[in-house]
Enzyme design. Structure first.
Site, PDB file in Angstrom:
ATOM      1  CE  LYS A  11       1.169   3.011   2.533  1.00  0.00           C
ATOM      2  NZ  LYS A  11      -0.240   2.931   3.011  1.00  0.00           N
ATOM      3  CE1 TYR A  51      -0.219  -2.377   4.174  1.00  0.00           C
ATOM      4  CE2 TYR A  51       0.338  -2.330   1.849  1.00  0.00           C
ATOM      5  CZ  TYR A  51       0.336  -1.739   3.099  1.00  0.00           C
ATOM      6  OH  TYR A  51       0.884  -0.486   3.268  1.00  0.00           O
ATOM      7  NE  ARG A  87       2.031   3.478  13.188  1.00  0.00           N
ATOM      8  CZ  ARG A  87       1.147   2.979  12.310  1.00  0.00           C
ATOM      9  NH1 ARG A  87       1.561   2.280  11.254  1.00  0.00           N
ATOM     10  NH2 ARG A  87      -0.131   3.178  12.467  1.00  0.00           N
ATOM     11  NE  ARG A 104       0.079   7.431   6.674  1.00  0.00           N
ATOM     12  CZ  ARG A 104      -0.098   6.322   7.369  1.00  0.00           C
ATOM     13  NH1 ARG A 104      -0.479   6.381   8.638  1.00  0.00           N
ATOM     14  NH2 ARG A 104       0.112   5.145   6.812  1.00  0.00           N
ATOM     15  CG  ASN A 114      -1.916   6.148   3.851  1.00  0.00           C
ATOM     16  OD1 ASN A 114      -1.151   5.499   3.156  1.00  0.00           O
ATOM     17  ND2 ASN A 114      -2.521   5.650   4.912  1.00  0.00           N
ATOM     18  CG  HIS A 117       3.851   0.281   5.805  1.00  0.00           C
ATOM     19  ND1 HIS A 117       2.693  -0.249   6.323  1.00  0.00           N
ATOM     20  CD2 HIS A 117       4.882  -0.438   6.339  1.00  0.00           C
ATOM     21  CE1 HIS A 117       3.017  -1.266   7.130  1.00  0.00           C
ATOM     22  NE2 HIS A 117       4.333  -1.398   7.155  1.00  0.00           N
ATOM     23  CD  GLU A 128       5.251  -4.436   8.451  1.00  0.00           C
ATOM     24  OE1 GLU A 128       5.882  -3.361   8.601  1.00  0.00           O
ATOM     25  OE2 GLU A 128       4.017  -4.515   8.566  1.00  0.00           O
TER      26      GLU A 128
END
Ligand code: IDP
Length: 141
Positions: A11, A51, A87, A104, A114, A117, A128
């Protein structure tokens, strides 16, 4: 174990901190291959579409503003259990709650900014990956 593909985004906050390489190193150290990548400055429309699932959430407007505040680095990661593995590397959405050593915990400033993604399931990974890499197969050969 299944070889999966998943969509990852570094991000704007993490791109601005100049830590793309450090985050890529974590993917590679975990056995994830970067099989596609591009740096993009998203438009408001693209960020809103991406989103869309959060459209009714109170943070939607701030999330879109943040995602278009600077360039993002978008990649497809491939490997065994890539979705869960990514993740796990990312850590919890709120960096204050993210486990030590996660991306993170180490690079994010807040729940809004954060750092990364990652797709959260095979169905979202498929949507996605094709959103940003049209024509790319989400299933590894
Ligand atoms: P995830 O990125 O860990 O999958 P999601 O619940 O899918 O988390 O939320 C998407 C993004 O929306 C988060 O990464 C975060 O940037 C933002 N977000 C989620 N919950 C909040 C919140 O309560 N306040 C502000 N931003 C939030």
């Amino acid at each position: 174990m299944a070889i999966e593909r998943t969509l990852s985004i570094i991000k704007p906050d993490a791109v601005a901190k100049n830590v793309i390489g450090k985050i890529y190193q974590r993917f590679e150290d975990a056995g994830l291959k970067i099989v596609a990548s591009k740096m993009v400055h998203l438009s408001e429309r693209e960020a809103g579409q991406f989103y869309a699932v959060h459209k009714e959430r109170p943070f939607f407007k701030d999330l879109v503003s943040f995602m278009i505040s600077g360039p993002v680095m978008i990649q497809v990661l491939e490997g065994e259990n890539a979705i869960t593995k990514n993740r796990d590397l990312m850590g919890a959405t709120d960096p204050k709650k993210a486990a030590a050593g996660t991306i993170r915990a180490d690079f994010a400033d807040s729940i809004d900014a954060n750092a990364v993604h990652g797709s959260d399931a095979p169905e979202t990974a498929a949507v996605e990956v094709s959103f940003f890499f049209p024509g790319m197969n989400v299933y590894a050969r």
